[in-house]
Design an enzyme around this catalytic site. Structure first.
Site, PDB file in Angstrom:
ATOM      1  N   SER A  46      -6.592  -0.171  10.169  1.00  0.00           N
ATOM      2  CA  SER A  46      -7.149  -1.664   9.770  1.00  0.00           C
ATOM      3  C   SER A  46      -8.578  -1.996  10.307  1.00  0.00           C
ATOM      4  O   SER A  46      -8.840  -1.550  11.330  1.00  0.00           O
ATOM      5  CB  SER A  46      -5.897  -2.684  10.010  1.00  0.00           C
ATOM      6  OG  SER A  46      -6.620  -3.998   9.857  1.00  0.00           O
ATOM      7  N   TYR A  52      -1.105  -6.724  16.779  1.00  0.00           N
ATOM      8  CA  TYR A  52      -1.358  -5.946  15.590  1.00  0.00           C
ATOM      9  C   TYR A  52      -2.833  -5.144  15.868  1.00  0.00           C
ATOM     10  O   TYR A  52      -2.803  -4.082  15.434  1.00  0.00           O
ATOM     11  CB  TYR A  52      -1.411  -6.978  14.166  1.00  0.00           C
ATOM     12  CG  TYR A  52      -1.736  -6.044  13.072  1.00  0.00           C
ATOM     13  CD1 TYR A  52      -0.949  -5.616  12.308  1.00  0.00           C
ATOM     14  CD2 TYR A  52      -3.235  -6.099  12.385  1.00  0.00           C
ATOM     15  CE1 TYR A  52      -1.114  -4.964  10.949  1.00  0.00           C
ATOM     16  CE2 TYR A  52      -3.497  -5.668  11.290  1.00  0.00           C
ATOM     17  CZ  TYR A  52      -2.686  -5.140  10.474  1.00  0.00           C
ATOM     18  OH  TYR A  52      -2.841  -4.332   9.507  1.00  0.00           O
ATOM     19  N   ASP A  57      11.676   3.555   4.012  1.00  0.00           N
ATOM     20  CA  ASP A  57      11.309   2.441   4.346  1.00  0.00           C
ATOM     21  C   ASP A  57      12.505   1.676   4.848  1.00  0.00           C
ATOM     22  O   ASP A  57      13.570   2.120   4.747  1.00  0.00           O
ATOM     23  CB  ASP A  57      10.807   1.356   2.890  1.00  0.00           C
ATOM     24  CG  ASP A  57       9.915   0.163   3.582  1.00  0.00           C
ATOM     25  OD1 ASP A  57       9.017   0.119   3.142  1.00  0.00           O
ATOM     26  OD2 ASP A  57      10.547  -0.670   3.962  1.00  0.00           O
ATOM     27  N   LYS A  69      -3.438  -1.139  15.845  1.00  0.00           N
ATOM     28  CA  LYS A  69      -4.233  -0.498  14.876  1.00  0.00           C
ATOM     29  C   LYS A  69      -5.378   0.248  15.566  1.00  0.00           C
ATOM     30  O   LYS A  69      -5.930   1.185  14.914  1.00  0.00           O
ATOM     31  CB  LYS A  69      -4.954  -1.435  13.891  1.00  0.00           C
ATOM     32  CG  LYS A  69      -3.650  -2.126  12.998  1.00  0.00           C
ATOM     33  CD  LYS A  69      -3.115  -1.182  12.125  1.00  0.00           C
ATOM     34  CE  LYS A  69      -1.723  -1.507  11.447  1.00  0.00           C
ATOM     35  NZ  LYS A  69      -1.069  -0.483  10.544  1.00  0.00           N
ATOM     36  N   ASP A  74      13.700   3.328   9.723  1.00  0.00           N
ATOM     37  CA  ASP A  74      13.268   2.531  10.575  1.00  0.00           C
ATOM     38  C   ASP A  74      12.344   3.640  11.572  1.00  0.00           C
ATOM     39  O   ASP A  74      12.775   4.346  12.306  1.00  0.00           O
ATOM     40  CB  ASP A  74      14.162   1.831  11.550  1.00  0.00           C
ATOM     41  CG  ASP A  74      13.519   0.889  12.421  1.00  0.00           C
ATOM     42  OD1 ASP A  74      12.479   1.083  12.619  1.00  0.00           O
ATOM     43  OD2 ASP A  74      14.286  -0.002  12.855  1.00  0.00           O
ATOM     44  N   VAL A  75      11.006   3.260  11.460  1.00  0.00           N
ATOM     45  CA  VAL A  75      10.282   4.271  12.062  1.00  0.00           C
ATOM     46  C   VAL A  75      10.359   4.272  13.748  1.00  0.00           C
ATOM     47  O   VAL A  75       9.370   4.823  14.384  1.00  0.00           O
ATOM     48  CB  VAL A  75       8.716   4.366  11.654  1.00  0.00           C
ATOM     49  CG1 VAL A  75       8.567   4.539  10.208  1.00  0.00           C
ATOM     50  CG2 VAL A  75       8.051   2.715  11.833  1.00  0.00           C
ATOM     51  N   LEU A 127       0.725  -1.198   0.097  1.00  0.00           N
ATOM     52  CA  LEU A 127       0.045   0.087  -0.038  1.00  0.00           C
ATOM     53  C   LEU A 127       0.791   1.317  -0.055  1.00  0.00           C
ATOM     54  O   LEU A 127       0.423   2.284  -0.727  1.00  0.00           O
ATOM     55  CB  LEU A 127      -0.801  -0.017   1.084  1.00  0.00           C
ATOM     56  CG  LEU A 127      -2.087  -1.153   1.325  1.00  0.00           C
ATOM     57  CD1 LEU A 127      -2.869  -0.868   2.489  1.00  0.00           C
ATOM     58  CD2 LEU A 127      -2.674  -1.018   0.033  1.00  0.00           C
TER      59      LEU A 127
HETATM   60  N1  LIG Z   1      -2.945  -5.289   3.099  1.00  0.00           N
HETATM   61  C1  LIG Z   1      -4.151  -5.354   3.681  1.00  0.00           C
HETATM   62  O1  LIG Z   1      -4.939  -6.103   3.566  1.00  0.00           O
HETATM   63  C2  LIG Z   1      -4.147  -4.240   4.734  1.00  0.00           C
HETATM   64  C3  LIG Z   1      -5.400  -4.609   5.629  1.00  0.00           C
HETATM   65  C4  LIG Z   1      -5.499  -3.492   6.836  1.00  0.00           C
HETATM   66  C5  LIG Z   1      -4.530  -2.668   7.166  1.00  0.00           C
HETATM   67  N2  LIG Z   1      -3.506  -2.547   6.177  1.00  0.00           N
HETATM   68  C6  LIG Z   1      -2.338  -1.850   6.511  1.00  0.00           C
HETATM   69  O2  LIG Z   1      -1.834  -0.977   5.559  1.00  0.00           O
HETATM   70  C7  LIG Z   1      -0.305  -0.532   5.790  1.00  0.00           C
HETATM   71  C8  LIG Z   1       0.465  -1.502   4.493  1.00  0.00           C
HETATM   72  O3  LIG Z   1       0.103  -2.758   4.466  1.00  0.00           O
HETATM   73  P1  LIG Z   1       0.670  -3.612   3.462  1.00  0.00           P
HETATM   74  O4  LIG Z   1      -0.484  -4.748   3.192  1.00  0.00           O
HETATM   75  O5  LIG Z   1       1.221  -2.775   2.156  1.00  0.00           O
HETATM   76  O6  LIG Z   1       2.047  -4.073   4.139  1.00  0.00           O
HETATM   77  P2  LIG Z   1       3.304  -4.852   3.723  1.00  0.00           P
HETATM   78  O7  LIG Z   1       3.856  -5.656   4.789  1.00  0.00           O
HETATM   79  O8  LIG Z   1       3.268  -5.208   2.300  1.00  0.00           O
HETATM   80  O9  LIG Z   1       4.117  -3.425   3.552  1.00  0.00           O
HETATM   81  C9  LIG Z   1       4.757  -2.685   4.760  1.00  0.00           C
HETATM   82  C10 LIG Z   1       5.864  -2.027   4.574  1.00  0.00           C
HETATM   83  O10 LIG Z   1       6.417  -1.490   5.687  1.00  0.00           O
HETATM   84  C11 LIG Z   1       7.847  -1.565   5.869  1.00  0.00           C
HETATM   85  N3  LIG Z   1       8.294  -1.858   7.235  1.00  0.00           N
HETATM   86  C12 LIG Z   1       7.943  -2.670   8.240  1.00  0.00           C
HETATM   87  N4  LIG Z   1       8.586  -2.326   9.398  1.00  0.00           N
HETATM   88  C13 LIG Z   1       9.119  -1.066   9.236  1.00  0.00           C
HETATM   89  C14 LIG Z   1       9.971  -0.037  10.047  1.00  0.00           C
HETATM   90  N5  LIG Z   1      10.247  -0.455  11.314  1.00  0.00           N
HETATM   91  N6  LIG Z   1      10.312   0.955   9.566  1.00  0.00           N
HETATM   92  C15 LIG Z   1       9.872   1.410   8.302  1.00  0.00           C
HETATM   93  N7  LIG Z   1       9.125   0.436   7.466  1.00  0.00           N
HETATM   94  C16 LIG Z   1       8.756  -0.460   7.943  1.00  0.00           C
HETATM   95  C17 LIG Z   1       7.963  -3.029   5.199  1.00  0.00           C
HETATM   96  O11 LIG Z   1       9.304  -3.254   4.754  1.00  0.00           O
HETATM   97  C18 LIG Z   1       6.975  -3.074   4.092  1.00  0.00           C
HETATM   98  O12 LIG Z   1       7.699  -2.297   2.865  1.00  0.00           O
HETATM   99  C19 LIG Z   1       0.025  -1.116   7.103  1.00  0.00           C
HETATM  100  O13 LIG Z   1      -0.091  -0.243   8.189  1.00  0.00           O
HETATM  101  C20 LIG Z   1      -0.940  -2.399   7.366  1.00  0.00           C
HETATM  102  O14 LIG Z   1      -1.442  -2.564   8.575  1.00  0.00           O
HETATM  103  C21 LIG Z   1      -3.268  -3.513   5.084  1.00  0.00           C
END
Ligand SMILES: NC(=O)c1ccc[n+]([C@@H]2O[C@H](COP(=O)([O-])OP(=O)(O)OC[C@H]3O[C@@H](n4cnc5c(N)ncnc54)[C@H](O)[C@@H]3O)[C@@H](O)[C@H]2O)c1
Length: 248
Positions: A141, A155, A37, A159, A62-63, A18
């Site tokens: 989420s 998690y 990232d 959220k 790293d956040v 996302l």
């Molecule tokens: N995919 C879904 O269905 C879904 C549903 C609800 C919420 N979300 C939320 O949307 C967001 C993105 O989800 P996604 O599916 O793309 O996840 P993803 O795991 O594909 O991507 C997450 C990204 O965050 C990065 N990351 C992890 N730890 C980190 C850190 N300490 N510092 C900086 N970057 C870091 C990872 O390297 C990765 O590139 C997240 O907040 C997730 O909780 C996703």
């Protein structure tokens, strides 16, 4: 909707999923984008978006590390002259049974998913308050609304925390022309979802009232709206992107 030409966005967790889709959509709307990232793959994502590199900047961040977060943000401000749109997207999704979560894993998931969002809101919020304009978009989420054992109690708790943190920052920043909102997606096709077994993904798809999984572009379009001038009256809100799976 007003064009986002010449606005600057800062996106965390933008290497894939996302975060990358939101960065892409904002870039297509005319934004300059700082993609950040923890993964070095963010450099490839940024290169693919803008091979010339003048409107994007890739930074490893790293956040969990507040000092690194602040200096990365300062870098984006110096490079582009300010940040108008902050997208707190980075997260760890850890499918773990309630009974198997260790103290270390609890702390780390909360550090990335909730403390990292707090740092992002604090750092960007102060900058935007001083400029008297800005947009902050936090990724929560459906798990933070309903609770999900599938993605882990840590998690879900992180959220849920984002929902209230968003309202607190929204109240604080509303007088300064800064809006703070949350996106609450469910079942979007990203690498995080692809990590689930195929039969589990199919089971999720069957439970979606709209009959399909979400695409990253569904979420990115909502982020573009919240980032736009058209959304100036929307703050402290949670926008559900769940195909009708959870209605409130
Ligand atoms: N995919 C879904 O269905 C879904 C549903 C609800 C919420 N979300 C939320 O949307 C967001 C993105 O989800 P996604 O599916 O793309 O996840 P993803 O795991 O594909 O991507 C997450 C990204 O965050 C990065 N990351 C992890 N730890 C980190 C850190 N300490 N510092 C900086 N970057 C870091 C990872 O390297 C990765 O590139 C997240 O907040 C997730 O909780 C996703």
């Amino acid at each position: 909707m007003t064009s986002l030409t010449d606005r600057t966005a800062f996106v965390t967790g933008a290497a894939q999923g996302l975060g990358a889709a939101i960065a892409r959509a904002l870039y297509s709307e005319g934004c300059r984008v700082a993609l950040t990232d923890i993964s070095p793959a963010v450099h490839d994502t940024a290169r693919a978006l803008d091979p010339g590199g003048t409107k994007v900047r890739a930074l490893q961040l790293d956040v969990r590390d507040r000092d690194a977060f602040a200096s990365c943000f300062a870098d984006a401000v110096a490079t582009f002259g300010g940040v108008d749109i902050m997208v707190n997207n980075a997260a760890r999704t850890v499918a773990r049974s309630l009974w198997d979560i260790t103290p270390a894993e609890w702390d780390d998931v909360l550090a990335v998913n909730l403390r990292g969002v707090f740092f992002g809101c604090q750092i960007a919020g102060r900058h935007m308050r001083d400029r008297r304009r800005g947009r902050i978009i936090n990724l929560s989420s459906i798990a933070g609304q309903q609770g999900s054992l599938v993605n882990g109690a840590h998690y879900s708790a992180s959220k849920a925390g984002i929902l209230v943190l968003t309202k607190i920052f929204a109240q604080e920043l509303a007088p300064y022309g800064v809006t703070v909102n949350t996106l609450a997606p469910a079942a979007i096709r990203t690498p995080a979802l692809a990590a689930s077994p195929p039969d589990k993904i199919e089971e999720i798809r069957r439970t979606m009232p709209v009959g399909r999984l979400g695409e990253p572009e569904d979420v990115a379009a909502a982020a573009v709206y919240l980032a736009s001038d058209a959304a100036g009256f929307v703050t402290g809100a949670t926008l559900d992107l769940n195909g009708g799976r959870f209605m409130r």
